[in-house]
Design a protein around this motif. Structure first.
Motif, PDB file in Angstrom:
ATOM      1  N   TRP A  11      47.952 -65.094  18.412  1.00  0.00           N
ATOM      2  CA  TRP A  11      46.806 -64.178  18.454  1.00  0.00           C
ATOM      3  C   TRP A  11      45.483 -64.945  18.377  1.00  0.00           C
ATOM      4  CZ3 TRP A  11      51.209 -62.060  15.857  1.00  0.00           C
ATOM      5  CH2 TRP A  11      51.666 -60.846  16.392  1.00  0.00           C
ATOM      6  N   ASP A  13      43.138 -68.733  17.838  1.00  0.00           N
ATOM      7  CA  ASP A  13      42.877 -69.688  16.760  1.00  0.00           C
ATOM      8  C   ASP A  13      44.056 -70.610  16.475  1.00  0.00           C
ATOM      9  OD1 ASP A  13      40.397 -68.449  16.488  1.00  0.00           O
ATOM     10  OD2 ASP A  13      41.187 -66.983  15.079  1.00  0.00           O
ATOM     11  N   LYS A  16      43.376 -74.514  19.924  1.00  0.00           N
ATOM     12  CA  LYS A  16      43.221 -74.883  21.349  1.00  0.00           C
ATOM     13  C   LYS A  16      42.080 -75.882  21.551  1.00  0.00           C
ATOM     14  CE  LYS A  16      42.554 -70.541  22.221  1.00  0.00           C
ATOM     15  NZ  LYS A  16      42.878 -69.960  20.913  1.00  0.00           N
ATOM     16  N   GLY A 131      32.480 -57.906  18.155  1.00  0.00           N
ATOM     17  CA  GLY A 131      31.157 -57.270  18.282  1.00  0.00           C
ATOM     18  C   GLY A 131      30.237 -57.989  19.258  1.00  0.00           C
ATOM     19  N   ILE A 134      32.132 -58.056  24.502  1.00  0.00           N
ATOM     20  CA  ILE A 134      33.094 -58.587  25.485  1.00  0.00           C
ATOM     21  C   ILE A 134      33.753 -57.454  26.294  1.00  0.00           C
ATOM     22  CG2 ILE A 134      35.218 -59.958  25.768  1.00  0.00           C
ATOM     23  CD1 ILE A 134      32.809 -61.586  24.598  1.00  0.00           C
ATOM     24  N   ALA A 224      41.132 -69.121  26.232  1.00  0.00           N
ATOM     25  CA  ALA A 224      40.593 -68.617  24.968  1.00  0.00           C
ATOM     26  C   ALA A 224      41.509 -67.490  24.492  1.00  0.00           C
ATOM     27  CB  ALA A 224      39.175 -68.106  25.159  1.00  0.00           C
ATOM     28  N   ARG A 304      35.278 -64.035   9.512  1.00  0.00           N
ATOM     29  CA  ARG A 304      36.199 -63.115   8.841  1.00  0.00           C
ATOM     30  C   ARG A 304      37.452 -63.853   8.383  1.00  0.00           C
ATOM     31  NH1 ARG A 304      37.095 -58.586  13.320  1.00  0.00           N
ATOM     32  NH2 ARG A 304      36.966 -60.420  14.651  1.00  0.00           N
TER      33      ARG A 304
HETATM   34  P1  IMO Z   1      39.795 -67.994  20.123  1.00  0.00           P
HETATM   35  O1  IMO Z   1      39.507 -68.430  21.548  1.00  0.00           O
HETATM   36  C1  IMO Z   1      41.157 -64.848  17.442  1.00  0.00           C
HETATM   37  C2  IMO Z   1      40.255 -60.737  18.634  1.00  0.00           C
HETATM   38  C3  IMO Z   1      39.278 -59.946  17.779  1.00  0.00           C
HETATM   39  C4  IMO Z   1      39.852 -58.549  17.956  1.00  0.00           C
HETATM   40  C5  IMO Z   1      40.295 -58.551  19.410  1.00  0.00           C
HETATM   41  C6  IMO Z   1      39.279 -57.937  20.369  1.00  0.00           C
HETATM   42  O2  IMO Z   1      38.892 -68.611  19.130  1.00  0.00           O
HETATM   43  O3  IMO Z   1      41.233 -68.122  19.817  1.00  0.00           O
HETATM   44  P2  IMO Z   1      36.970 -58.788  21.346  1.00  0.00           P
HETATM   45  O4  IMO Z   1      35.683 -59.155  20.662  1.00  0.00           O
HETATM   46  O5  IMO Z   1      37.551 -59.856  22.179  1.00  0.00           O
HETATM   47  O6  IMO Z   1      36.863 -57.484  22.099  1.00  0.00           O
HETATM   48  O7  IMO Z   1      38.000 -58.484  20.152  1.00  0.00           O
HETATM   49  O8  IMO Z   1      40.509 -59.900  19.758  1.00  0.00           O
HETATM   50  N1  IMO Z   1      39.749 -62.026  19.140  1.00  0.00           N
HETATM   51  C7  IMO Z   1      40.134 -63.217  18.670  1.00  0.00           C
HETATM   52  N2  IMO Z   1      40.956 -63.536  17.648  1.00  0.00           N
HETATM   53  N3  IMO Z   1      40.626 -65.823  18.214  1.00  0.00           N
HETATM   54  C8  IMO Z   1      39.826 -65.510  19.254  1.00  0.00           C
HETATM   55  O9  IMO Z   1      39.397 -66.428  20.128  1.00  0.00           O
HETATM   56  C9  IMO Z   1      39.509 -64.165  19.502  1.00  0.00           C
HETATM   57  N4  IMO Z   1      38.750 -63.523  20.418  1.00  0.00           N
HETATM   58  C10 IMO Z   1      38.919 -62.224  20.191  1.00  0.00           C
HETATM   59  O10 IMO Z   1      39.307 -60.374  16.445  1.00  0.00           O
HETATM   60  O11 IMO Z   1      40.991 -58.403  17.170  1.00  0.00           O
END
Ligand code: IMO
Ligand code: GDP
Ligand code: MG
Length: 431
Positions: A11, A13, A16, A131, A134, A224, A304
């Motif tokens: 999910w 993080d 990468k 927020g 996107i 991402a 968060r």
């Molecule tokens: P990286 O590239 C972890 C999660 C948000 C939310 C859901 C939708 O750093 O791994 P959004 O703002 O995209 O409409 O949110 O996706 N989310 C991420 N969680 N790493 C990310 O990016 C994320 N980008 C979006 O927390 O649950």
């Protein structure tokens, strides 16, 4: 030469950013192909931390060209700030180190406003978005209401498009969501300025990439988010609004699928999730807290706290299939040191039935209980380990289990946040 895609298998993080930075050593170009500044990719080089939201994670290597592809949604202020920060630290010295697709869509203040107001309305069932606007920006792209980089950098076209789009957006914000309408003049003037500053980077990156592919350059495509946040393959509706899987590396950068040679999945040695949605292996206990603290599991974008849990092999196998992974990187193995027993989820139990594959309905997934196998942990600190054979036996067994269950060969193991904390098994650029 090889063209390699790097994606998250969970999910988001997964680490990468670190892995892209690491493999960039061998690359000529690094391309971001989807998402926007919802991403936060952390690199640690010589003790210095860099968090990137939009600029590709290859940027700390001065010889490499960075491209933001057409599949990315761009908040111009965030992009400019990132460029300024990097320049002030001595990076991005040459103007031709960065190119932005003229077809990438632009995030406007009304996208952020809609994102926030919608989340508020959803109350308890909110997605927990970043927020950053996107979702609403991608919606406009598909609805053919988006404004692209080529319009942002052309004052006449920007004015015309904003005149067409903003009244409808304001109507929606005011009448449906109960928010405040946005001033045309304010938005236009601020974006006009951003467009002027970004113009020099904006070009047809599909043509540029095609030329590089023909010259047999090494290209790294940086994903991402993660597979379970993919709008099609993820835990819908608790997902992001783009395709995060490897196939989108092609669509999001304007090249064909035959140009991709290797697909590397990045898998954290345990699981985290930030925001709402089902998470079968989530731990609400001391172990979860320990993973959060030791792993520094706080969002690189929003700060968060990340929800933490055991490694979920059902999620990983899903990612193997949805991406067609050819290699696997396991990160944050060091965080597991000191745990007596480790658990890995091998299947789900749902109303007396066992699933080895991830159900596509979140209602079902919410009710799934993880079926665990217990494995022996290890005490040793992994810092400084350079070879697989120097890892504690239990750590090797854990990795072998991941390799066996996924059916994908290990490429690299990461044992710390720093660029030099790794065990290389097989470099995807060496075929
Ligand atoms: P990286 O590239 C972890 C999660 C948000 C939310 C859901 C939708 O750093 O791994 P959004 O703002 O995209 O409409 O949110 O996706 N989310 C991420 N969680 N790493 C990310 O990016 C994320 N980008 C979006 O927390 O649950
Ligand atoms: P990304 O979004 O996938 O690039 O991952 P993030 O940067 O959001 O989160 C990963 C976090 O773990 C960052 O703070 C990294 O510095 C850190 N990190 C990456 N690899 C390792 C590792 O192998 N061990 C440890 N302890 N930290 C790591
Ligand atoms: Mg991140």
């Amino acid at each position: 030469m090889s063209n390699v895609v790097i994606v998250g298998t969970q999910w988001g993080d997964e680490g990468k950013g670190k892995i892209v930075d690491f493999f960039t050593e061998k690359a000529d170009l690094v391309v971001r192909f989807q998402g926007g500044n919802n991403a936060g990719h952390t690199l640690v080089v010589a003790g210095q931390k860099t968090i990137l939201h939009l600029i590709p994670s290859g940027v700390l290597h001065p010889q490499v060209t960075c491209i933001i592809g057409n599949g990315v949604v761009i908040d111009p202020q965030v992009c400019l700030q990132e460029i300024r920060d990097l320049k002030s630290r001595g990076y991005l010295k040459k103007e031709d180190q960065l190119f932005i697709s003229e077809n990438a869509h632009v995030i406007f203040p009304y996208h952020r406003e809609i994102d926030l107001l919608r989340e508020e309305r959803r109350g308890k069932s909110k997605i927990g978005t970043t927020g950053r606007g996107i979702g609403p920006a991608y919606e406009d792209k598909v609805a053919r209401m988006g404004i692209r980089m080529q319009e942002l950098v052309s004052p006449e076209r920007l004015k015309k498009r904003l005149e067409e789009v903003l009244p409808e957006k304001n109507l929606y914000i005011e009448k449906i969501l109960g928010g405040r309408p946005q001033s045309f003049q304010e938005v236009f003037e601020s974006y006009l300025q951003d467009g002027k500053e970004l113009k020099k980077y904006v070009t047809n990156t599909s043509i540029l990439l095609d030329q590089e592919i023909r010259q047999k350059k090494n290209i790294l495509f940086e994903g991402a988010q993660g597979t379970s946040l993919d709008v099609d393959s993820g835990t819908y509706p608790f997902v992001t609004s783009s395709n995060t899987v490897a196939a989108n590396a092609c669509v999001g950068s304007g090249i064909g699928p035959k140009s991709i040679d290797e697909v590397i999945g990045v898998c954290k040695a345990y699981t985290t999730r930030v925001g709402g949605g089902p998470f079968p292996t989530e731990l609400q206990d001391e172990v979860g807290k320990r993973l959060q603290e030791k792993g520094g599991e706080f969002g690189a974008t929003t700060g968060r706290p990340r929800r933490c849990g055991w490694l979920d092999l059902v999620v990983l196998r899903h990612a193997v299939r949805a991406n067609g992974l050819t290699g696997l990187v396991v990160t944050k193995l060091d965080v597991l040191s000191g745990l007596k027993t480790l658990k890995v989820c091998v299947a789900y139990k749902y109303r007396g039935e066992f699933f080895r594959e991830m159900p596509s309905s979140v209602e079902i997934l919410q009710e799934c209980e993880p079926v665990y196998d217990e494995m022996k942990g290890w005490e040793e600190n992994l810092e400084g380990v350079k070879r697989l054979s120097d890892l504690p036996k239990a750590a090797r067994t854990y990795l072998e289990r991941i390799e066996k269950e996924s059916g994908v060969p290990l490429s690299l193991i990461s044992i710390g946040p720093s660029r030099d904390q790794y065990i290389l098994i097989k470099d995807p650029f060496t075929r």
